[in-house]
Design a protein around this motif. Sequence first.
Motif, PDB file in Angstrom:
ATOM      1  N   UNK A 172       0.799  -1.296   0.184  1.00 35.11           N
ATOM      2  CA  UNK A 172       0.025   0.062   0.007  1.00 35.11           C
ATOM      3  C   UNK A 172       0.858   1.542   0.089  1.00 35.11           C
ATOM      4  N   UNK A 173       0.270   2.345  -0.011  1.00 32.34           N
ATOM      5  CA  UNK A 173       0.974   3.564   0.249  1.00 32.34           C
ATOM      6  C   UNK A 173       1.599   3.918   1.448  1.00 32.34           C
ATOM      7  N   UNK A 174       3.037   4.413   0.997  1.00 33.45           N
ATOM      8  CA  UNK A 174       3.892   4.746   2.199  1.00 33.45           C
ATOM      9  C   UNK A 174       4.216   6.086   1.823  1.00 33.45           C
ATOM     10  N   UNK A 175       3.673   7.072   2.269  1.00 33.54           N
ATOM     11  CA  UNK A 175       4.207   8.333   1.707  1.00 33.54           C
ATOM     12  C   UNK A 175       3.696   8.720   0.444  1.00 33.54           C
ATOM     13  N   UNK A 176       4.972   9.239  -0.262  1.00 35.26           N
ATOM     14  CA  UNK A 176       4.662   9.374  -1.787  1.00 35.26           C
ATOM     15  C   UNK A 176       4.900   8.289  -2.576  1.00 35.26           C
ATOM     16  N   UNK A 177       5.452   7.095  -2.111  1.00 37.51           N
ATOM     17  CA  UNK A 177       5.505   5.832  -2.707  1.00 37.51           C
ATOM     18  C   UNK A 177       4.781   4.703  -2.227  1.00 37.51           C
ATOM     19  N   UNK A 178       5.033   3.535  -2.878  1.00 39.90           N
ATOM     20  CA  UNK A 178       4.336   2.522  -2.580  1.00 39.90           C
ATOM     21  C   UNK A 178       5.289   1.519  -1.650  1.00 39.90           C
ATOM     22  N   UNK A 179       4.894   0.842  -0.819  1.00 40.61           N
ATOM     23  CA  UNK A 179       5.557  -0.288  -0.038  1.00 40.61           C
ATOM     24  C   UNK A 179       5.224  -1.306   0.169  1.00 40.61           C
ATOM     25  N   UNK A 180       5.695  -2.376   0.859  1.00 38.32           N
ATOM     26  CA  UNK A 180       4.940  -3.866   1.018  1.00 38.32           C
ATOM     27  C   UNK A 180       5.439  -4.047   2.535  1.00 38.32           C
ATOM     28  N   UNK A 181       4.932  -4.463   3.495  1.00 35.40           N
ATOM     29  CA  UNK A 181       5.363  -4.933   4.871  1.00 35.40           C
ATOM     30  C   UNK A 181       5.027  -6.174   5.245  1.00 35.40           C
ATOM     31  N   UNK A 182       5.759  -6.999   5.819  1.00 39.22           N
ATOM     32  CA  UNK A 182       5.209  -8.321   6.226  1.00 39.22           C
ATOM     33  C   UNK A 182       4.183  -8.200   7.419  1.00 39.22           C
ATOM     34  N   UNK A 222       9.937   2.487  -1.712  1.00 42.39           N
ATOM     35  CA  UNK A 222      10.103   3.115  -2.812  1.00 42.39           C
ATOM     36  C   UNK A 222       9.665   2.871  -4.228  1.00 42.39           C
ATOM     37  N   UNK A 223       8.677   2.219  -4.405  1.00 42.56           N
ATOM     38  CA  UNK A 223       8.073   1.620  -5.446  1.00 42.56           C
ATOM     39  C   UNK A 223       7.108   2.927  -6.337  1.00 42.56           C
ATOM     40  N   UNK A 224       7.547   3.116  -7.487  1.00 41.91           N
ATOM     41  CA  UNK A 224       6.728   4.220  -8.183  1.00 41.91           C
ATOM     42  C   UNK A 224       6.278   3.434  -9.366  1.00 41.91           C
ATOM     43  N   UNK A 225       5.028   4.080  -9.857  1.00 38.17           N
ATOM     44  CA  UNK A 225       4.423   3.615 -11.104  1.00 38.17           C
ATOM     45  C   UNK A 225       5.262   4.058 -12.150  1.00 38.17           C
ATOM     46  N   UNK A 226       5.369   3.288 -13.127  1.00 41.75           N
ATOM     47  CA  UNK A 226       6.213   3.531 -14.473  1.00 41.75           C
ATOM     48  C   UNK A 226       5.587   2.691 -15.700  1.00 41.75           C
ATOM     49  N   UNK A 227       4.931   3.577 -16.368  1.00 43.30           N
ATOM     50  CA  UNK A 227       4.061   3.018 -17.691  1.00 43.30           C
ATOM     51  C   UNK A 227       3.359   1.831 -17.006  1.00 43.30           C
ATOM     52  N   UNK A 228       3.521   0.490 -17.364  1.00 41.26           N
ATOM     53  CA  UNK A 228       2.743  -0.748 -16.993  1.00 41.26           C
ATOM     54  C   UNK A 228       3.324  -1.553 -15.920  1.00 41.26           C
ATOM     55  N   UNK A 229       4.129  -0.989 -15.263  1.00 39.50           N
ATOM     56  CA  UNK A 229       4.888  -1.534 -14.102  1.00 39.50           C
ATOM     57  C   UNK A 229       5.333  -0.735 -13.017  1.00 39.50           C
ATOM     58  N   UNK A 230       5.813  -1.256 -11.954  1.00 38.03           N
ATOM     59  CA  UNK A 230       6.084  -0.505 -10.806  1.00 38.03           C
ATOM     60  C   UNK A 230       7.522  -0.751 -10.553  1.00 38.03           C
ATOM     61  N   UNK A 231       8.398   0.322 -10.187  1.00 31.63           N
ATOM     62  CA  UNK A 231       9.870  -0.046  -9.833  1.00 31.63           C
ATOM     63  C   UNK A 231      10.279   0.503  -8.381  1.00 31.63           C
ATOM     64  N   UNK A 232      11.191   0.066  -7.947  1.00 33.95           N
ATOM     65  CA  UNK A 232      11.523   0.226  -6.493  1.00 33.95           C
ATOM     66  C   UNK A 232      12.510  -0.659  -6.020  1.00 33.95           C
ATOM     67  N   UNK A 233      12.574  -1.010  -4.976  1.00 39.14           N
ATOM     68  CA  UNK A 233      13.560  -1.977  -3.956  1.00 39.14           C
ATOM     69  C   UNK A 233      12.952  -3.207  -3.410  1.00 39.14           C
ATOM     70  N   UNK A 234      13.616  -4.179  -3.296  1.00 43.84           N
ATOM     71  CA  UNK A 234      12.988  -5.310  -2.542  1.00 43.84           C
ATOM     72  C   UNK A 234      13.917  -5.702  -1.379  1.00 43.84           C
ATOM     73  N   UNK A 235      13.646  -6.127  -0.361  1.00 46.74           N
ATOM     74  CA  UNK A 235      14.799  -6.675   0.756  1.00 46.74           C
ATOM     75  C   UNK A 235      14.422  -8.010   1.235  1.00 46.74           C
ATOM     76  N   UNK A 236      15.435  -8.671   1.208  1.00 46.41           N
ATOM     77  CA  UNK A 236      15.302 -10.042   1.534  1.00 46.41           C
ATOM     78  C   UNK A 236      15.916 -10.289   2.741  1.00 46.41           C
TER      79      UNK A 236
END
Length: 140
Positions: free
Chosen positions: A42-52, A88-102
């Motif tokens: 969901x939304x995290x400030x101005x970008x999108x994030x995902x939490x466990x 840090x995910x932002x919409x870009x055309x038909x996908x979303x770009x950001x970072x993933x942490x393992x």
Amino acid sequence: MAPPVILRFVLFAFVLAAPASAADPIAGRWVTEEGDAIIEVGACGKSTCGRIARFLVPPPDGLNQRDINNPDPQLRRRKLLGLPVLYGFDEEADLWRGRIYDPKSGKSYRSVIRRTGIDRLEVKGCVAFICQTQVWKRAR
């Protein structure tokens, strides 16, 4: 004769000005490919994030498992439950770009996310030009 030419020009300009296809929304609850956790996106400030949001398979140290594999000693005390693994995910055309942490390796990667169906999310993590793709399914 002039009005039809102008009308065609206006219609042509309107079509060119229409926005490119937008990315499908990725917000929601998703089960990881391994089936070990639910990630709330969901939304995290101005970008999108995902939490466990929930463990489906308890980690070795139970629900209080800490981020023990993080390379930053200051961050090793964080609980995994609630930890942002997508950020840090932002919409870009038909996908979303950001970072993933393992949290299993303590490493972060460039990531691309794309909806491939109403209940499917394609999640890629990349180092240089090598990418690994997982398919996450919507949590029920």
